[in-house]
Design a protein around this motif. Structure first.
Motif, PDB file in Angstrom:
ATOM      1  N   ALA A 256       3.725  45.388 -37.819  1.00  0.00           N
ATOM      2  CA  ALA A 256       2.737  46.319 -37.274  1.00  0.00           C
ATOM      3  C   ALA A 256       2.325  47.360 -38.302  1.00  0.00           C
ATOM      4  O   ALA A 256       1.151  47.689 -38.419  1.00  0.00           O
ATOM      5  N   VAL A 257       3.288  47.889 -39.072  1.00  0.00           N
ATOM      6  CA  VAL A 257       2.909  48.923 -40.041  1.00  0.00           C
ATOM      7  C   VAL A 257       2.032  48.323 -41.134  1.00  0.00           C
ATOM      8  O   VAL A 257       1.303  49.036 -41.817  1.00  0.00           O
ATOM      9  N   GLN A 258       2.095  47.002 -41.314  1.00  0.00           N
ATOM     10  CA  GLN A 258       1.212  46.376 -42.303  1.00  0.00           C
ATOM     11  C   GLN A 258      -0.110  45.943 -41.677  1.00  0.00           C
ATOM     12  O   GLN A 258      -0.919  45.260 -42.294  1.00  0.00           O
ATOM     13  N   GLY A 259      -0.334  46.309 -40.420  1.00  0.00           N
ATOM     14  CA  GLY A 259      -1.606  45.998 -39.782  1.00  0.00           C
ATOM     15  C   GLY A 259      -1.630  44.624 -39.145  1.00  0.00           C
ATOM     16  O   GLY A 259      -2.659  44.154 -38.699  1.00  0.00           O
ATOM     17  N   ASN A 260      -0.486  43.981 -39.082  1.00  0.00           N
ATOM     18  CA  ASN A 260      -0.435  42.657 -38.451  1.00  0.00           C
ATOM     19  C   ASN A 260       0.269  42.785 -37.106  1.00  0.00           C
ATOM     20  O   ASN A 260       1.451  43.063 -37.037  1.00  0.00           O
ATOM     21  N   LEU A 261      -0.461  42.644 -36.016  1.00  0.00           N
ATOM     22  CA  LEU A 261       0.141  42.828 -34.696  1.00  0.00           C
ATOM     23  C   LEU A 261       0.550  41.506 -34.064  1.00  0.00           C
ATOM     24  O   LEU A 261       0.773  41.404 -32.880  1.00  0.00           O
ATOM     25  N   GLY A 262       0.628  40.469 -34.868  1.00  0.00           N
ATOM     26  CA  GLY A 262       1.111  39.192 -34.350  1.00  0.00           C
ATOM     27  C   GLY A 262      -0.031  38.278 -33.944  1.00  0.00           C
ATOM     28  O   GLY A 262      -1.207  38.572 -34.160  1.00  0.00           O
ATOM     29  N   ILE A 263       0.368  37.185 -33.309  1.00  0.00           N
ATOM     30  CA  ILE A 263      -0.615  36.164 -32.940  1.00  0.00           C
ATOM     31  C   ILE A 263      -0.608  36.032 -31.426  1.00  0.00           C
ATOM     32  O   ILE A 263       0.443  36.003 -30.790  1.00  0.00           O
TER      33      ILE A 263
ATOM     34  N   VAL B  13      -5.205  41.291 -33.788  1.00  0.00           N
ATOM     35  CA  VAL B  13      -6.154  42.293 -34.269  1.00  0.00           C
ATOM     36  C   VAL B  13      -7.584  41.756 -34.139  1.00  0.00           C
ATOM     37  O   VAL B  13      -8.494  42.444 -33.675  1.00  0.00           O
ATOM     38  N   GLU B  14      -7.739  40.519 -34.483  1.00  0.00           N
ATOM     39  CA  GLU B  14      -9.057  39.898 -34.423  1.00  0.00           C
ATOM     40  C   GLU B  14      -9.567  39.856 -32.981  1.00  0.00           C
ATOM     41  O   GLU B  14     -10.719  40.209 -32.689  1.00  0.00           O
ATOM     42  N   VAL B  15      -8.658  39.442 -32.075  1.00  0.00           N
ATOM     43  CA  VAL B  15      -9.038  39.361 -30.656  1.00  0.00           C
ATOM     44  C   VAL B  15      -9.436  40.740 -30.135  1.00  0.00           C
ATOM     45  O   VAL B  15     -10.463  40.899 -29.459  1.00  0.00           O
ATOM     46  N   LEU B  16      -8.636  41.759 -30.497  1.00  0.00           N
ATOM     47  CA  LEU B  16      -8.912  43.118 -30.005  1.00  0.00           C
ATOM     48  C   LEU B  16     -10.239  43.637 -30.536  1.00  0.00           C
ATOM     49  O   LEU B  16     -11.053  44.191 -29.795  1.00  0.00           O
ATOM     50  N   ILE B  17     -10.462  43.440 -31.837  1.00  0.00           N
ATOM     51  CA  ILE B  17     -11.674  43.983 -32.456  1.00  0.00           C
ATOM     52  C   ILE B  17     -12.914  43.343 -31.847  1.00  0.00           C
ATOM     53  O   ILE B  17     -13.940  43.993 -31.630  1.00  0.00           O
TER      54      ILE B  17
ATOM     55  N   PRO C  94       2.197  39.830 -27.387  1.00  0.00           N
ATOM     56  CA  PRO C  94       1.610  40.544 -28.541  1.00  0.00           C
ATOM     57  C   PRO C  94       0.324  41.269 -28.178  1.00  0.00           C
ATOM     58  O   PRO C  94       0.102  42.396 -28.626  1.00  0.00           O
ATOM     59  N   VAL C  95      -0.526  40.651 -27.337  1.00  0.00           N
ATOM     60  CA  VAL C  95      -1.764  41.313 -26.962  1.00  0.00           C
ATOM     61  C   VAL C  95      -1.467  42.547 -26.106  1.00  0.00           C
ATOM     62  O   VAL C  95      -2.047  43.625 -26.298  1.00  0.00           O
ATOM     63  N   MET C  96      -0.517  42.417 -25.169  1.00  0.00           N
ATOM     64  CA  MET C  96      -0.168  43.550 -24.323  1.00  0.00           C
ATOM     65  C   MET C  96       0.347  44.719 -25.160  1.00  0.00           C
ATOM     66  O   MET C  96      -0.070  45.870 -24.986  1.00  0.00           O
ATOM     67  N   ALA C  97       1.227  44.397 -26.100  1.00  0.00           N
ATOM     68  CA  ALA C  97       1.799  45.454 -26.936  1.00  0.00           C
ATOM     69  C   ALA C  97       0.713  46.124 -27.759  1.00  0.00           C
ATOM     70  O   ALA C  97       0.636  47.365 -27.843  1.00  0.00           O
ATOM     71  N   ALA C  98      -0.187  45.307 -28.317  1.00  0.00           N
ATOM     72  CA  ALA C  98      -1.237  45.873 -29.155  1.00  0.00           C
ATOM     73  C   ALA C  98      -2.164  46.759 -28.324  1.00  0.00           C
ATOM     74  O   ALA C  98      -2.569  47.835 -28.750  1.00  0.00           O
ATOM     75  N   TYR C  99      -2.485  46.299 -27.106  1.00  0.00           N
ATOM     76  CA  TYR C  99      -3.379  47.072 -26.245  1.00  0.00           C
ATOM     77  C   TYR C  99      -2.768  48.444 -25.930  1.00  0.00           C
ATOM     78  O   TYR C  99      -3.419  49.484 -26.037  1.00  0.00           O
ATOM     79  N   LEU C 100      -1.490  48.428 -25.563  1.00  0.00           N
ATOM     80  CA  LEU C 100      -0.840  49.703 -25.198  1.00  0.00           C
ATOM     81  C   LEU C 100      -0.796  50.637 -26.402  1.00  0.00           C
ATOM     82  O   LEU C 100      -1.001  51.850 -26.271  1.00  0.00           O
ATOM     83  N   MET C 101      -0.557  50.061 -27.582  1.00  0.00           N
ATOM     84  CA  MET C 101      -0.546  50.907 -28.775  1.00  0.00           C
ATOM     85  C   MET C 101      -1.926  51.489 -29.037  1.00  0.00           C
ATOM     86  O   MET C 101      -2.072  52.656 -29.398  1.00  0.00           O
ATOM     87  N   PHE C 102      -2.944  50.652 -28.814  1.00  0.00           N
ATOM     88  CA  PHE C 102      -4.304  51.113 -29.029  1.00  0.00           C
ATOM     89  C   PHE C 102      -4.631  52.300 -28.104  1.00  0.00           C
ATOM     90  O   PHE C 102      -5.188  53.310 -28.517  1.00  0.00           O
ATOM     91  N   ILE C 103      -4.223  52.180 -26.820  1.00  0.00           N
ATOM     92  CA  ILE C 103      -4.481  53.269 -25.863  1.00  0.00           C
ATOM     93  C   ILE C 103      -3.787  54.553 -26.312  1.00  0.00           C
ATOM     94  O   ILE C 103      -4.352  55.639 -26.282  1.00  0.00           O
ATOM     95  N   SER C 104      -2.528  54.428 -26.800  1.00  0.00           N
ATOM     96  CA  SER C 104      -1.808  55.632 -27.247  1.00  0.00           C
ATOM     97  C   SER C 104      -2.533  56.288 -28.405  1.00  0.00           C
ATOM     98  O   SER C 104      -2.691  57.506 -28.445  1.00  0.00           O
ATOM     99  N   VAL C 105      -2.984  55.447 -29.353  1.00  0.00           N
ATOM    100  CA  VAL C 105      -3.683  56.006 -30.510  1.00  0.00           C
ATOM    101  C   VAL C 105      -4.947  56.734 -30.053  1.00  0.00           C
ATOM    102  O   VAL C 105      -5.257  57.827 -30.526  1.00  0.00           O
ATOM    103  N   MET C 106      -5.662  56.149 -29.101  1.00  0.00           N
ATOM    104  CA  MET C 106      -6.871  56.791 -28.601  1.00  0.00           C
ATOM    105  C   MET C 106      -6.552  58.165 -28.005  1.00  0.00           C
ATOM    106  O   MET C 106      -7.250  59.145 -28.246  1.00  0.00           O
TER     107      MET C 106
END
Lengths: 299, 565
Positions: A46-53, A62-66, A262-274
């Motif tokens: 994650a710190v390298q910008g890779n949130l998994g597949i 990341v691609e799916v989210l963007i 992975p998508v759920m985790a990325a989404y929740l992280m995105f909301i926190s960052v927002m």
């Protein structure tokens, strides 16, 4: 803990699977590693910008989210605009004309906005404007235009029509909240000494209301509104589901059904960052509006 | 003909029960260059007159009867827009609290220029130049620089100067000043009053000065109107009103003002249609209140304070910026003798209230010693006896409106310390003692069954005193006990405190900014500034021959209301 949400492998492979397939896929995704190791791998990636597949789509998260992000951000932006614009306007109106039939009407209707749940408002709006009147589409985003990686629905007629109902549904609660907040703050400010002193100097009602009172009203309103904008993005889940809006909220709901961790985790992280980003912006705005804070900071 | 002529003015506030008349048939005139004082206690209707003249009565208030003329113009019937154009241009107003009368989000320049441009056609450069010269006229140093600052960058006295500059912006004919110095410290008050007086003379402006403070009136006004419950009871030259009042109410009001030039034993005639009476007689030898009480008097110190220090630290800010330290109390030492009244006087921010909080343990001192009857109050109490000793210190707070629990009946409020401390055999006995205490502070028999909101400010302060007495204290700390009260009520409360002190052999620590009150109450006085005691001494000595230059300033600046004989 993954045991509680089910086994993603079950959903990924069809009926025709062998135990060897299951083992291979599990090993490939790292799902047979111990929990701590999985967590470490996730953090390191994650710190390298890779949130998994994504388990479901087999593409990088990341691609799916963007791909889905513009839809949600546009919806949140339009509904926030709607909420702030009408919230402040109606709030100021009801504060200045504190006794009048229109004020009473607005206040009564706003109670409905506060008490009805979002999905019900959405369904009612669909019934009225899409089913009965047929003016606006009931689902989807309409035609979109691609600008770089960003897809926008705001440049086509069908896209604009499509965003109206979801934006109102999402923004209605925030609007009533902002309106009531502005109203109560403004009535308080209008009774303050400096407003009385402004009147005693012969300033016109318009200068008093819009120059002196409104700016003072906004100081506390900015905080609450900022926090509310964060929840607009978070609450988009329900609205996006009702209107089948192709944003990250809908993606999240689909992922929950599919145990796409992975998508759920990325989404929740995105909301926190927002949330954090919005709070930072609010704090900066605060300093711009209120000179008393600027001096504090300078010391 | 007078410039401002108020004829037969009746102001009404309709409510559910009918129509309340805030003023009744008031006649007043103000001439150019004249200061008319309107004096009276709260609820007398004195502020309402100013608001009515400005056309700014708060809804649902209205002028029921009467006429207001400014020169030839009749003001009370003017349409709203026409009246608005006169406000600020012909009649201006100065409010009580300079902290809240300026818009905190706009610079002083923007507020001044806005007002000047509205009334005078000077152009923006002309308006700014006028704004700077106004600030200069009201005595703000460096007006060129300071004009671009925000209100919070000015001190209270400076802000009131800005407010006065704003009122003068368009050269008005009349200024209505509503308690313009009540929120200010004594030394600032004297400066602002001088400024107001000079400006009125210089610019030939007529002024209505509304205040409750006889000292301010007697030093500033040319004529005085005395109001009581909406009626104008007496009007005349300042000298005649203060030295030779005719009406009974004026006499009562004046006798309730603490004189600055002498000490009197008790205030006389304080009951003009108000509460009050004699102390109820109790036989203290048999009553609960008399138990565990000693009659010793003399020089033995009951409270000793040594090298007390208190530093407040504001929490450090974002990114580790250092917090600001405020030295609120600095090396303070004094002793209070049993049965005496020790006064601490000082302006706001001098640390006098902090000392009360350090003694009562609300704040912890940074260093120093507080010894009460030989017990170190800062140490952890070792025995039940220590706790009993600590409890003999009680406190009466400044604001009687916020210091009583609004949801408790008064007798329960008073009985609570008795019950909590197990000072009575049973709850019923505690309640009956509470009723006796309420009678002791001159409240009637039914007072205990009611809730605090049913009482006036003075009555609430009596309840606070009864509650403080419920722990059978020997030492009472009174932090500005009367500064929220009208003078006649203040006189009653001060009388009550003196009587209770004599009967119960109480020691008082009396904290106030009000020098004439201190002179009436205290045996010893300590003068504080910036957290330090600059002078301590015998009360009369401090007033007659102050040693420290700060004390001399304070005493020369206090509003003088002197009584002959």
């Amino acid at each position: 803990m993954f045991r509680f949400v089910g086994d993603p492998i079950e959903n990924m492979l069809g009926q025709e699977r062998t135990d060897a397939d299951v083992e291979r896929l599990r090993d490939q995704l790292g799902l047979d590693d111990p929990f701590l190791l999985q967590y470490w791998n996730f953090l390191a990636d994650a710190v390298q910008g890779n949130l998994g597949i994504s388990f479901r789509q087999g593409r990088p998260v990341v691609e799916v989210l963007i791909e889905r992000l513009p839809a949600t951000l546009e919806l949140a932006f339009i509904s926030a605009l709607f909420a702030i614009l009408f919230g402040v306007l109606l709030g100021v109106y009801t504060a200045i004309r504190s006794k009048g039939w229109l004020t009473n009407l607005i206040l009564t209707v706003s109670l409905v906005g506060v008490s009805l749940p979002t999905f019900l408002i959405g369904i009612l709006l669909i019934y009225l404007f899409a089913v009965e009147l047929g003016w606006l589409p009931s689902f989807g985003r309409g035609d979109t235009v691609q600008i770089g990686w960003w897809t926008t629905g705001l440049l086509t007629i069908s896209g604009l029509k499509a965003i109206i109902l979801p934006a109102i549904t999402l923004g209605l609660y925030q609007m009533t909240l902002i309106m009531r907040l502005v109203r109560s703050e403004m009535s308080e400010v209008l009774n303050s000494d400096y407003i009385r002193f402004a009147r005693a100097r012969g300033l016109s009602e318009r200068t008093i209301n819009f120059k002196h009172a409104l700016k003072n009203t906004l100081v506390p309103v900015i905080t609450i509104t900022g926090l509310q904008l964060g929840s607009i993005i978070a609450f988009a889940i329900v609205t996006e589901t009702v209107f089948q809006w192709p944003g990250v909220g809908l993606l999240f709901i689909d992922s929950v059904q599919f145990v796409d961790i992975p998508v759920m985790a990325a989404y929740l992280m995105f909301i926190s960052v927002m949330f954090v980003a919005i709070n930072l912006i609010v704090d900066i705005l605060y300093v711009i509006v209120d000179p008393r804070l600027r001096i504090e900071g300078a010391n | 003909m007078a410039m401002l002529d108020i004829k037969d003015l009746t102001i009404e506030y309709p409510d559910r029960h009918g129509v309340f008349q805030a003023t009744k048939n008031v006649n007043l005139t103000v001439n150019r260059g004249e200061i008319l004082g309107i004096v009276g206690e709260s609820g007398a209707g004195k502020s309402t007159i100013g608001n009515a003249v400005m056309g700014l009565l708060q809804s649902p208030g209205r002028i029921g009867q009467g006429e207001v003329y400014l020169d030839e113009t009749r003001l009370d019937t003017l349409p709203f827009e026409d009246m608005r154009k006169l406000r600020g241009k012909k009649i201006a107003m100065i409010f009580q609290d300079p902290m809240t009368s300026l818009n905190p989000l706009e610079t002083v320049e923007s507020q001044l220029v806005e007002t000047i441009e509205l009334h005078l056609k000077l152009g923006s450069a002309g308006a700014r130049a006028r704004a700077v010269s106004l600030l200069d006229q009201v005595g703000i140093p460096d007006p060129e620089q300071r004009i671009s600052q925000y209100p919070h960058e000015f001190s209270g006295g400076m802000r009131q100067r800005v407010v006065i500059a704003l009122a003068l912006a368009a050269e008005p004919d009349v200024i209505i000043a509503d308690e313009p110095t009540t929120a200010l410290d004594v030394s600032i008050q004297a400066q602002i009053l001088d400024l107001i007086r000079d400006l009125c003379r210089e610019k030939n402006v007529g002024m209505i000065l509304v205040t409750h403070d006889m000292g301010v009136i007697s030093q500033t006004a040319d004529r005085v109107a005395v109001m009581y419950r909406g009626k104008l009871v007496e009007i005349g030259d300042t000298k005649q009103i203060t030295q030779n009042p005719q009406h009974e109410y004026t006499k009562a009001l004046i006798s309730a003002v603490p004189p600055s030039n002498m000490r009197i034993d008790r205030f006389q005639h304080v009951g003009f249609g108000k509460e009050g009476g004699g102390l109820k007689e109790f036989d203290l030898n048999n009553h609960w209140l008399g138990q565990g009480r000693s009659d010793e008097k003399g020089d033995a110190a009951i409270l000793q304070i040594k090298d007390l220090n208190k530093v407040f630290k504001s929490t450090s800010g974002f990114l580790g910026s250092k917090g600001v330290e405020t030295h609120a109390v600095r090396d303070v030492s004094f002793e209070v003798s049993t049965g005496q009244t020790f006064g601490i006087v000082g302006e706001s921010g001098s640390g006098k209230s902090t000392i009360a909080r350090l003694i009562t343990g609300i704040h912890k001192p940074t260093s120093g010693q507080v010894v009460f009857e030989g017990l170190d109050l800062l140490a952890r109490p070792k025995s039940r006896q220590d706790l009993l000793t600590k409890r003999q210190i009680q406190m009466i707070f400044q604001d009687p409106y916020s210091s009583l629990n609004p949801r408790m009946r008064v007798e329960n409020i008073v009985a609570e310390p008795i019950i909590v401390n197990n000072l009575a055999g049973s709850r019923a006995e505690a309640i009956s003692i509470a009723r006796d205490l309420l009678q002791l502070v001159e409240l009637d028999d039914t007072a205990g069954r009611r809730f605090p909101h049913a009482f006036s400010g003075g009555q609430r302060q009596r309840i606070s005193i009864a509650r403080a007495l419920a722990s059978r204290p020997r030492f009472l700390i009174c932090d500005e006990p009367t500064s929220a009260l009208d003078v006649s009520i203040q006189a009653q409360i001060l009388n009550l405190l003196k009587d209770l002190q004599a009967r119960l052999n109480l020691t008082l620590l009396f904290i106030s900014h009000d020098l004439p009150v201190m002179r009436q109450m205290c045996d010893q006085i300590a003068v504080m500034r910036y957290g330090e005691i600059v002078e301590t001494g015998d009360a009369e000595g401090i007033f007659v021959a102050p040693q420290h230059s700060y004390t001399q300033d304070l005493i020369s600046l206090m509003p003088k209301f002197e009584r002959l004989g």
